[in-house]
Motif scaffolding. Structure first.
Motif, PDB file in Angstrom:
ATOM      1  N   ILE A  11     -26.952  43.159  50.765  1.00  0.00           N
ATOM      2  CA  ILE A  11     -26.091  43.971  51.628  1.00  0.00           C
ATOM      3  C   ILE A  11     -26.102  45.199  51.383  1.00  0.00           C
ATOM      4  O   ILE A  11     -26.211  46.283  52.416  1.00  0.00           O
ATOM      5  CB  ILE A  11     -24.771  43.434  51.784  1.00  0.00           C
ATOM      6  CG1 ILE A  11     -24.846  41.700  52.368  1.00  0.00           C
ATOM      7  CG2 ILE A  11     -23.726  44.220  52.485  1.00  0.00           C
ATOM      8  CD1 ILE A  11     -23.410  40.938  52.533  1.00  0.00           C
ATOM      9  N   GLN A  12     -26.014  45.744  50.116  1.00  0.00           N
ATOM     10  CA  GLN A  12     -26.030  47.279  49.727  1.00  0.00           C
ATOM     11  C   GLN A  12     -27.368  47.790  50.148  1.00  0.00           C
ATOM     12  O   GLN A  12     -27.366  48.873  50.529  1.00  0.00           O
ATOM     13  CB  GLN A  12     -25.881  47.433  48.067  1.00  0.00           C
ATOM     14  CG  GLN A  12     -24.513  47.165  47.723  1.00  0.00           C
ATOM     15  CD  GLN A  12     -24.410  46.973  46.368  1.00  0.00           C
ATOM     16  OE1 GLN A  12     -25.442  47.258  45.541  1.00  0.00           O
ATOM     17  NE2 GLN A  12     -23.380  46.831  45.643  1.00  0.00           N
ATOM     18  N   ALA A  13     -28.420  47.114  50.064  1.00  0.00           N
ATOM     19  CA  ALA A  13     -29.703  47.534  50.118  1.00  0.00           C
ATOM     20  C   ALA A  13     -29.847  47.920  51.776  1.00  0.00           C
ATOM     21  O   ALA A  13     -30.530  48.800  52.437  1.00  0.00           O
ATOM     22  CB  ALA A  13     -30.843  46.804  49.784  1.00  0.00           C
ATOM     23  N   ALA A  14     -29.440  46.757  52.472  1.00  0.00           N
ATOM     24  CA  ALA A  14     -29.216  46.912  54.207  1.00  0.00           C
ATOM     25  C   ALA A  14     -28.476  48.064  54.507  1.00  0.00           C
ATOM     26  O   ALA A  14     -28.884  48.838  55.459  1.00  0.00           O
ATOM     27  CB  ALA A  14     -28.902  45.611  54.366  1.00  0.00           C
ATOM     28  N   LEU A  15     -27.484  48.258  53.818  1.00  0.00           N
ATOM     29  CA  LEU A  15     -26.636  49.612  54.441  1.00  0.00           C
ATOM     30  C   LEU A  15     -27.213  50.741  54.091  1.00  0.00           C
ATOM     31  O   LEU A  15     -27.177  51.834  54.956  1.00  0.00           O
ATOM     32  CB  LEU A  15     -25.248  49.388  53.552  1.00  0.00           C
ATOM     33  CG  LEU A  15     -24.210  48.289  54.076  1.00  0.00           C
ATOM     34  CD1 LEU A  15     -23.084  48.271  52.882  1.00  0.00           C
ATOM     35  CD2 LEU A  15     -23.771  48.807  55.377  1.00  0.00           C
ATOM     36  N   VAL A  16     -27.855  50.763  52.882  1.00  0.00           N
ATOM     37  CA  VAL A  16     -28.637  52.029  52.613  1.00  0.00           C
ATOM     38  C   VAL A  16     -29.961  52.358  53.657  1.00  0.00           C
ATOM     39  O   VAL A  16     -30.093  53.399  54.070  1.00  0.00           O
ATOM     40  CB  VAL A  16     -29.243  51.997  51.169  1.00  0.00           C
ATOM     41  CG1 VAL A  16     -30.260  53.038  50.709  1.00  0.00           C
ATOM     42  CG2 VAL A  16     -28.137  52.222  50.162  1.00  0.00           C
ATOM     43  N   PHE A  17     -30.596  51.022  53.903  1.00  0.00           N
ATOM     44  CA  PHE A  17     -31.512  51.238  54.877  1.00  0.00           C
ATOM     45  C   PHE A  17     -31.102  51.760  56.236  1.00  0.00           C
ATOM     46  O   PHE A  17     -31.593  52.493  57.219  1.00  0.00           O
ATOM     47  CB  PHE A  17     -32.073  49.907  54.822  1.00  0.00           C
ATOM     48  CG  PHE A  17     -33.381  49.757  55.906  1.00  0.00           C
ATOM     49  CD1 PHE A  17     -34.562  50.278  55.645  1.00  0.00           C
ATOM     50  CD2 PHE A  17     -33.317  49.112  57.314  1.00  0.00           C
ATOM     51  CE1 PHE A  17     -35.845  50.274  56.523  1.00  0.00           C
ATOM     52  CE2 PHE A  17     -34.277  48.990  57.918  1.00  0.00           C
ATOM     53  CZ  PHE A  17     -35.401  49.555  57.615  1.00  0.00           C
ATOM     54  N   VAL A  18     -30.099  51.035  56.704  1.00  0.00           N
ATOM     55  CA  VAL A  18     -29.209  51.656  57.849  1.00  0.00           C
ATOM     56  C   VAL A  18     -28.816  52.991  57.973  1.00  0.00           C
ATOM     57  O   VAL A  18     -29.201  53.740  59.058  1.00  0.00           O
ATOM     58  CB  VAL A  18     -28.320  50.633  58.440  1.00  0.00           C
ATOM     59  CG1 VAL A  18     -27.652  51.168  59.556  1.00  0.00           C
ATOM     60  CG2 VAL A  18     -28.963  49.138  58.669  1.00  0.00           C
ATOM     61  N   ALA A  19     -28.346  53.372  57.034  1.00  0.00           N
ATOM     62  CA  ALA A  19     -27.857  54.711  56.913  1.00  0.00           C
ATOM     63  C   ALA A  19     -29.237  55.853  56.761  1.00  0.00           C
ATOM     64  O   ALA A  19     -29.209  56.805  57.560  1.00  0.00           O
ATOM     65  CB  ALA A  19     -27.208  55.007  55.588  1.00  0.00           C
TER      66      ALA A  19
END
Length: 166
Positions: A11-19
């Protein structure tokens, strides 16, 4: 011992990717707007020169070819500008009518912003007229075109927009 809950690494990686995507899209939009504004604000002579140089680069023209091509590009540019300006009164009527209609649906801040955009458009039109007056050769059609001023409706609307929203 810490009881703090951390989201899973996925989830952290997905948030960084979306950001990252969001920041990239925003930066791309800013770049394209700045580029569009740059070309919008350029004087006609600068655009003409850049067009001729770009053509020379893309075709790898020699100096003698470039010297032969530049007058042709310049003449085409002037003729296209004349064509555009010959339709200018109708363009100004359409744009002016649309601005008035749009203002009915905008709040005061948006009306101010639209007024600024409209002023930029009018400034661009005037620079085009001045360029043609300065660089176009004299023919009866060009002389008539050179005398074309903004329509009375456009001038009145511009005055009312700026007076209503100083």
């Amino acid at each position: 011992m810490s009881t703090e809950l951390k989201p899973p690494v996925g989830i952290q990686a997905a948030l960084v990717f979306v950001a990252g995507i969001s920041v990239g899209a925003f930066a791309d939009d800013l770049y394209h707007r700045a580029l569009q504004n740059y070309w919008w604000e350029q004087e006609s002579s600068a655009r003409l020169t850049e067009t001729a140089h770009q053509l020379a680069r893309q075709l790898s023209l020699t100096d003698s070819q470039q010297a032969a091509v530049e007058p042709i590009v310049g003449q085409a540019y002037l003729e296209l500008l004349e064509l555009r300006l010959s339709q200018q009164p109708e363009v100004e009527r359409i744009v002016t009518r649309s601005i008035v209609q749009l203002n009915d649906y905008l709040n005061p801040d948006q009306q101010d912003e639209l007024g600024e955009i409209y002023a930029q458009i009018q400034n661009h039109w005037e620079r085009s007229r001045l360029f043609l007056k300065q660089f176009g050769s004299s023919t009866p059609e060009r002389d008539l075109l050179r005398s074309t001023e903004p329509t009375q409706e456009a001038s009145a609307t511009a005055s009312s927009i700026t007076a209503a929203h100083p």
